[in-house]
Design a protein around this motif. Structure first.
Motif, PDB file in Angstrom:
ATOM      1  N   UNK A   1       0.824  -1.216   0.000  1.00  0.00           N
ATOM      2  CA  UNK A   1       0.000   0.000   0.000  1.00  0.00           C
ATOM      3  C   UNK A   1       0.857   1.264   0.000  1.00  0.00           C
ATOM      4  N   UNK A   2       2.107   1.145   0.417  1.00  0.00           N
ATOM      5  CA  UNK A   2       3.021   2.295   0.415  1.00  0.00           C
ATOM      6  C   UNK A   2       3.624   2.533  -0.974  1.00  0.00           C
TER       7      UNK A   2
ATOM      8  N   UNK B   1       8.914   1.376  -0.327  1.00  0.00           N
ATOM      9  CA  UNK B   1       8.976   0.103   0.408  1.00  0.00           C
ATOM     10  C   UNK B   1       9.709   0.266   1.733  1.00  0.00           C
ATOM     11  N   UNK B   2      10.799   0.964   1.712  1.00  0.00           N
ATOM     12  CA  UNK B   2      11.564   1.130   2.951  1.00  0.00           C
ATOM     13  C   UNK B   2      10.774   1.919   3.997  1.00  0.00           C
ATOM     14  N   UNK B   3       9.912   2.830   3.545  1.00  0.00           N
ATOM     15  CA  UNK B   3       9.069   3.567   4.496  1.00  0.00           C
ATOM     16  C   UNK B   3       8.056   2.644   5.164  1.00  0.00           C
ATOM     17  N   UNK B   4       7.567   1.669   4.399  1.00  0.00           N
ATOM     18  CA  UNK B   4       6.645   0.692   4.985  1.00  0.00           C
ATOM     19  C   UNK B   4       7.338  -0.103   6.086  1.00  0.00           C
ATOM     20  N   UNK B   5       8.588  -0.485   5.848  1.00  0.00           N
ATOM     21  CA  UNK B   5       9.336  -1.218   6.868  1.00  0.00           C
ATOM     22  C   UNK B   5       9.633  -0.327   8.072  1.00  0.00           C
ATOM     23  N   UNK B   6       9.996   0.920   7.795  1.00  0.00           N
ATOM     24  CA  UNK B   6      10.280   1.847   8.899  1.00  0.00           C
ATOM     25  C   UNK B   6       9.039   2.063   9.765  1.00  0.00           C
ATOM     26  N   UNK B   7       7.887   2.125   9.122  1.00  0.00           N
ATOM     27  CA  UNK B   7       6.636   2.269   9.879  1.00  0.00           C
ATOM     28  C   UNK B   7       6.416   1.082  10.813  1.00  0.00           C
TER      29      UNK B   7
ATOM     30  N   UNK C   1       8.017  -9.008   9.621  1.00  0.00           N
ATOM     31  CA  UNK C   1       7.769  -8.175   8.451  1.00  0.00           C
ATOM     32  C   UNK C   1       7.994  -8.994   7.179  1.00  0.00           C
ATOM     33  N   UNK C   2       6.902  -9.213   6.425  1.00  0.00           N
ATOM     34  CA  UNK C   2       7.050  -9.868   5.135  1.00  0.00           C
ATOM     35  C   UNK C   2       7.840  -8.938   4.230  1.00  0.00           C
TER      36      UNK C   2
END
Length: 474
Positions: free
Chosen positions: A234-235, A240-246, A260-261
């Protein structure tokens, strides 16, 4: 009345006619359940209590008889209306049965009797046969518990070989991912509960509810915050890295675990660049353990590569058995996991010098759905009938398949207290349990009466079941 709540309709059509098919002057029958072999040479017995409480615990009423009479008349089957009305009037709707079984959580070799069912009212000798369809569904919780137990043995072997801390890790090494892949909510509940005999990790909420409802366990399993592909994608690919950081900012705290997938696009780039470089310091500073989840590709190869890349980024320590344990991060593999691939992955990473500490597994379809009654060749058969006041052996012996030869006579399961060896042995006529004088030397009755004439006589807790199952080893 819910359309599945009538016990008299929880059967096969042809069962309605069987009361007319026994020899004249039959007044008692005796049945048993066994695993006639299969994938595994022993089974973990579990789940009978669920069936007894859910289905036999509610009395039959005249309204149930009315409904069954009308349905079978329209369906083309004869129906024992008078017999069922006697059960309602004489027994207040409680089935006149005695059910004996080995203690739940016991691990028993195949080809042994696990349950016996016998009639207790001469006018209702046909009742054990009528509920075969319902009781034989015991195959499902036993088979799921058996698959899970054997996976536990595999994981224990590798932990004992490579880890300094076996007992704390083992209960969380195999997580149930199977709820969405089963055929019904009831399957999720029963199958999910059966896995929880052996492990504490699950995402199958229905299994938790079943443990509470049937085995007195207020909280049978645990989970952690975890991402799915939609919450990552969805990010957008560019973020992608922002999704992981979130995920880190929402859930990563000292001592916490977050999964985290990371293969929505490129698992190797995600591991080496996003996690291994961009987010490396945030992972370390969070104090959490971040579990990376691959979700595609060859499981053994992808897991091995992920461990190597995470090792390059986060480093490792060497434990007391000489195997590498990663700092700050772990891997969970939930795609393509079955007993064979689980062992293959563990062999691969052990050969590369990595401890089993670094891995957890999720199993879905192979745990709760990719099995059937023939996985362990379950059968429920009549072995004795009393005709003209005398017990006779009842058995089948098909010339075309000796594997389907059934047992004869009234029986129970005996266990040698010294060796742990099980044997199915005869019962004397009219005896309920094995008399010491009749038992083989060193053996005692391993079955107990769990249900009699509508009353549950043994009410196991999940804690008791788990203790028995954990005590058994390959």
């Amino acid at each position: 009345m819910h359309y599945l709540d009538n016990l008299l309709l929880n059967t096969d059509s042809y069962k309605a006619s069987h009361w007319l098919q026994y020899p004249p002057r039959t007044d008692a029958t005796f049945f048993y359940v066994e695993s006639r072999g299969g994938v595994y040479d022993r089974t973990l017995f579990f789940g009978l209590q669920t069936i007894l409480k859910e289905y036999l615990g509610r009395p039959v009423t005249h309204a149930h008889v009315d409904e069954a009479r009308d349905l079978f008349a329209a369906h083309g089957e004869p129906f024992n209306e008078a017999g069922w009305r006697r059960v309602v009037d004489r027994h207040e709707g409680r089935l006149p049965l005695r059910i004996r079984a080995v203690a739940e959580g016991s691990v028993v070799p195949t080809h042994q009797a696990l349950v016996t069912i016998e009639s207790t009212d001469p006018d209702a000798f046909w009742v054990p046969s009528y509920i075969e369809t319902l009781l034989l569904r015991l195959w499902y919780p036993v088979t799921v518990a058996t698959v899970s137990w054997h996976a536990r043995q595999t994981l224990r072997q590798f932990l004992e070989r490579t880890s300094d801390d076996v007992e704390a890790q083992l209960p969380f090494k195999l997580h149930d991912f199977g709820a969405r892949g089963v055929s019904s909510a009831e399957s999720a509940a029963i199958g999910g509960l059966s896995h929880l005999v052996n492990f504490l990790g699950t995402d199958t909420v229905a299994g938790l509810l079943a443990a509470r409802a049937y085995y007195h366990e207020p909280m049978a399993g645990f989970s952690i915050p975890a991402a799915e592909h939609s919450t990552i994608t969805a990010w957008g690919r560019d973020r992608e890295v922002d999704a992981y950081r979130n995920m880190l900012r929402q859930f990563a705290r000292p001592g916490s675990i977050v999964a985290v997938v990371s293969d929505s696009y490129d698992i190797f780039k995600a591991v080496s660049e996003h996690w291994g470089q961009t987010l490396r310091d945030e992972v370390i500073e969070s104090g959490a353990t971040v579990v990376i989840r691959p979700d595609s590709g060859d499981p053994a190869d992808v897991v091995h590569q992920c461990l190597q890349r995470l090792d390059e980024a986060f480093g490792h320590v060497v434990n007391g058995k000489g195997f590498k344990v990663l700092n700050h991060v772990r891997v969970i593999q939930g795609d393509g996991i079955d007993p064979t691939s689980l062992r293959a992955i563990l062999e691969r990473i052990t050969s590369a010098g990595y401890a089993t500490d670094n891995l957890a597994f999720g199993m879905g379809g192979a745990l709760l759905q990719r099995l059937d009654r023939d996985t362990q060749k379950f059968a429920l058969k009549c072995s004795a009938a009393r005709v003209d006041g005398c017990w006779i052996d009842v058995y089948k012996e098909p010339v075309t398949d000796k594997g389907k030869t059934s047992k004869r006579g009234r029986m129970t399961l005996a266990r040698n207290a010294a060796t742990g060896h099980y044997r199915t042995v005869p019962l004397a006529d009219e005896a309920v349990s094995l008399d010491v004088a009749d038992a083989p030397a060193g053996y005692e009755d391993a079955m107990v009466t769990v249900w009699e004439n509508g009353t549950l006589l043994r009410d196991w807790t999940l804690a008791q079941v788990r203790e028995r199952a954990a005590a058994e080893r390959l």
